[in-house]
Design a protein around this motif. Structure first.
Motif, PDB file in Angstrom:
ATOM      1  N   GLY A   1      29.427 -27.607  12.678  1.00  0.00           N
ATOM      2  CA  GLY A   1      28.237 -26.887  13.089  1.00  0.00           C
ATOM      3  C   GLY A   1      27.240 -27.562  12.349  1.00  0.00           C
ATOM      4  O   GLY A   1      26.158 -27.153  12.565  1.00  0.00           O
ATOM      5  N   SER A   2      27.516 -28.440  11.549  1.00  0.00           N
ATOM      6  CA  SER A   2      26.547 -28.895  10.325  1.00  0.00           C
ATOM      7  C   SER A   2      25.608 -30.029  10.854  1.00  0.00           C
ATOM      8  O   SER A   2      26.362 -30.957  11.775  1.00  0.00           O
ATOM      9  CB  SER A   2      27.264 -29.545   9.031  1.00  0.00           C
ATOM     10  N   TYR A   3      24.083 -30.062  10.811  1.00  0.00           N
ATOM     11  CA  TYR A   3      23.701 -30.999  11.695  1.00  0.00           C
ATOM     12  C   TYR A   3      23.833 -32.450  10.920  1.00  0.00           C
ATOM     13  O   TYR A   3      23.762 -33.497  11.469  1.00  0.00           O
ATOM     14  CB  TYR A   3      22.028 -30.627  11.806  1.00  0.00           C
ATOM     15  N   THR A   4      23.903 -32.117   9.691  1.00  0.00           N
ATOM     16  CA  THR A   4      24.074 -33.611   8.604  1.00  0.00           C
ATOM     17  C   THR A   4      25.325 -34.133   8.731  1.00  0.00           C
ATOM     18  O   THR A   4      25.481 -35.286   9.263  1.00  0.00           O
ATOM     19  CB  THR A   4      24.080 -32.757   7.200  1.00  0.00           C
ATOM     20  N   ASP A   5      26.479 -33.262   9.288  1.00  0.00           N
ATOM     21  CA  ASP A   5      27.788 -33.863   9.463  1.00  0.00           C
ATOM     22  C   ASP A   5      27.617 -34.489  10.974  1.00  0.00           C
ATOM     23  O   ASP A   5      28.239 -35.672  11.110  1.00  0.00           O
ATOM     24  CB  ASP A   5      28.828 -32.542   9.674  1.00  0.00           C
TER      25      ASP A   5
ATOM     26  N   LYS B   1      17.783 -44.052  14.517  1.00  0.00           N
ATOM     27  CA  LYS B   1      16.917 -43.481  15.584  1.00  0.00           C
ATOM     28  C   LYS B   1      16.084 -42.305  15.100  1.00  0.00           C
ATOM     29  O   LYS B   1      14.743 -42.151  15.405  1.00  0.00           O
ATOM     30  CB  LYS B   1      17.910 -43.405  16.688  1.00  0.00           C
ATOM     31  N   LYS B   2      16.727 -41.374  14.515  1.00  0.00           N
ATOM     32  CA  LYS B   2      16.058 -40.114  14.025  1.00  0.00           C
ATOM     33  C   LYS B   2      14.913 -40.568  12.915  1.00  0.00           C
ATOM     34  O   LYS B   2      13.775 -40.029  13.145  1.00  0.00           O
ATOM     35  CB  LYS B   2      16.995 -39.184  13.612  1.00  0.00           C
ATOM     36  N   VAL B   3      15.147 -41.512  12.033  1.00  0.00           N
ATOM     37  CA  VAL B   3      14.143 -41.652  11.099  1.00  0.00           C
ATOM     38  C   VAL B   3      13.120 -42.345  11.817  1.00  0.00           C
ATOM     39  O   VAL B   3      11.781 -42.006  11.393  1.00  0.00           O
ATOM     40  CB  VAL B   3      14.572 -42.863  10.150  1.00  0.00           C
TER      41      VAL B   3
HETATM   42  N1  LIG Z   1      16.496 -29.952   5.800  1.00  0.00           N
HETATM   43  C1  LIG Z   1      17.044 -30.038   6.966  1.00  0.00           C
HETATM   44  C2  LIG Z   1      16.607 -30.445   8.192  1.00  0.00           C
HETATM   45  N2  LIG Z   1      15.478 -30.962   8.669  1.00  0.00           N
HETATM   46  C3  LIG Z   1      15.466 -31.298  10.130  1.00  0.00           C
HETATM   47  N3  LIG Z   1      16.803 -30.924  10.090  1.00  0.00           N
HETATM   48  C4  LIG Z   1      17.353 -31.214  11.705  1.00  0.00           C
HETATM   49  O1  LIG Z   1      16.746 -32.183  12.110  1.00  0.00           O
HETATM   50  C5  LIG Z   1      16.836 -31.832  13.891  1.00  0.00           C
HETATM   51  C6  LIG Z   1      15.534 -32.502  14.161  1.00  0.00           C
HETATM   52  O2  LIG Z   1      15.155 -32.141  15.285  1.00  0.00           O
HETATM   53  P1  LIG Z   1      14.870 -32.961  16.853  1.00  0.00           P
HETATM   54  O3  LIG Z   1      14.551 -31.969  17.682  1.00  0.00           O
HETATM   55  O4  LIG Z   1      14.159 -33.968  16.500  1.00  0.00           O
HETATM   56  O5  LIG Z   1      16.387 -32.944  16.715  1.00  0.00           O
HETATM   57  P2  LIG Z   1      17.789 -32.401  17.755  1.00  0.00           P
HETATM   58  O6  LIG Z   1      17.095 -32.489  19.142  1.00  0.00           O
HETATM   59  O7  LIG Z   1      17.860 -30.863  17.049  1.00  0.00           O
HETATM   60  O8  LIG Z   1      18.762 -33.099  17.538  1.00  0.00           O
HETATM   61  P3  LIG Z   1      19.026 -34.858  17.995  1.00  0.00           P
HETATM   62  O9  LIG Z   1      20.128 -34.351  19.186  1.00  0.00           O
HETATM   63  O10 LIG Z   1      17.806 -35.522  18.504  1.00  0.00           O
HETATM   64  O11 LIG Z   1      19.848 -35.438  16.774  1.00  0.00           O
HETATM   65  C7  LIG Z   1      16.903 -30.181  13.840  1.00  0.00           C
HETATM   66  O12 LIG Z   1      18.288 -30.096  14.260  1.00  0.00           O
HETATM   67  C8  LIG Z   1      17.010 -29.881  12.559  1.00  0.00           C
HETATM   68  O13 LIG Z   1      17.787 -28.800  12.327  1.00  0.00           O
HETATM   69  C9  LIG Z   1      17.489 -30.470   9.440  1.00  0.00           C
HETATM   70  N4  LIG Z   1      18.837 -30.294   9.076  1.00  0.00           N
HETATM   71  C10 LIG Z   1      19.348 -29.863   8.074  1.00  0.00           C
HETATM   72  N5  LIG Z   1      18.403 -29.665   6.989  1.00  0.00           N
HETATM   73  C11 LIG Z   1      19.087 -29.024   5.472  1.00  0.00           C
HETATM   74  O14 LIG Z   1      20.253 -29.885   5.037  1.00  0.00           O
HETATM   75  C12 LIG Z   1      20.928 -28.989   4.842  1.00  0.00           C
HETATM   76  C13 LIG Z   1      22.517 -29.043   5.296  1.00  0.00           C
HETATM   77  O15 LIG Z   1      22.217 -28.534   6.546  1.00  0.00           O
HETATM   78  P4  LIG Z   1      23.439 -28.567   7.644  1.00  0.00           P
HETATM   79  O16 LIG Z   1      24.174 -30.020   7.540  1.00  0.00           O
HETATM   80  O17 LIG Z   1      23.056 -28.300   9.182  1.00  0.00           O
HETATM   81  O18 LIG Z   1      24.549 -27.791   7.321  1.00  0.00           O
HETATM   82  C14 LIG Z   1      20.456 -27.254   4.658  1.00  0.00           C
HETATM   83  O19 LIG Z   1      20.001 -27.198   3.565  1.00  0.00           O
HETATM   84  C15 LIG Z   1      19.438 -27.674   5.783  1.00  0.00           C
HETATM   85  O20 LIG Z   1      18.252 -26.803   5.209  1.00  0.00           O
END
Ligand SMILES: N=c1c2ncn([C@@H]3O[C@H](COP(=O)(O)OP(=O)(O)OP(=O)(O)O)[C@@H](O)[C@H]3O)c2ncn1[C@@H]1O[C@H](COP(=O)(O)O)[C@@H](O)[C@H]1O
Length: 106
Positions: free
Chosen positions: A21-25, A37-39
């Protein structure tokens, strides 16, 4: 309050210990092309926000870009300290360049 060093450590932790469930993962699993692509997308969003009046929107987009650049760095194995060192070295170089410019202006 999460500063850039702490966020980078958390990102590294996600890389070493994948968490469901982690977005980073999700980004690490998808790999370099997805991260790039995201950058690219987030850079464009910063540019658009910079042309608009809302500071909140600008801050939001710069934070998004910062996070994605940190993921890119972690994916490559480059630390925040390495970037800080590069900037610190520039500080010396830049002041030397300024001294040269000042001398030329005399
Ligand atoms: N700072 C961030 C952060 N900034 C942006 N994002 C994510 O980046 C994405 C950007 O939004 P977009 O609409 O462009 O992308 P999307 O449609 O969700 O995803 P894609 O399908 O385009 O990849 C969103 O899903 C945000 O949640 C982040 N996700 C996580 N963090 C931090 O990273 C840490 C670990 O997070 P997890 O990995 O999720 O546990 C935590 O401290 C979070 O606060």
């Amino acid at each position: 309050m999460q500063d850039i060093d702490e966020l980078y450590q958390l990102i590294l932790n996600r890389k070493a210990n994948p968490k469901e469930g982690s977005y980073t993962d999700y980004l690490f699993t998808k790999g370099l092309d997805k991260i790039l692509k995201k950058v690219g997308e987030e850079s464009t969003e910063v540019i658009v926000a910079a042309k608009n009046d809302s500071d909140d929107e600008f801050i939001y987009e710069v934070a998004d870009l910062t996070y994605h650049v940190l993921v890119l760095m972690a994916n490559r194995g480059i630390s925040v300290d390495q970037i800080k060192r590069e900037l610190a070295e520039r500080e010396g170089l830049m002041s030397k360049t300024k001294e040269r410019r000042d001398i030329q202006d005399l």
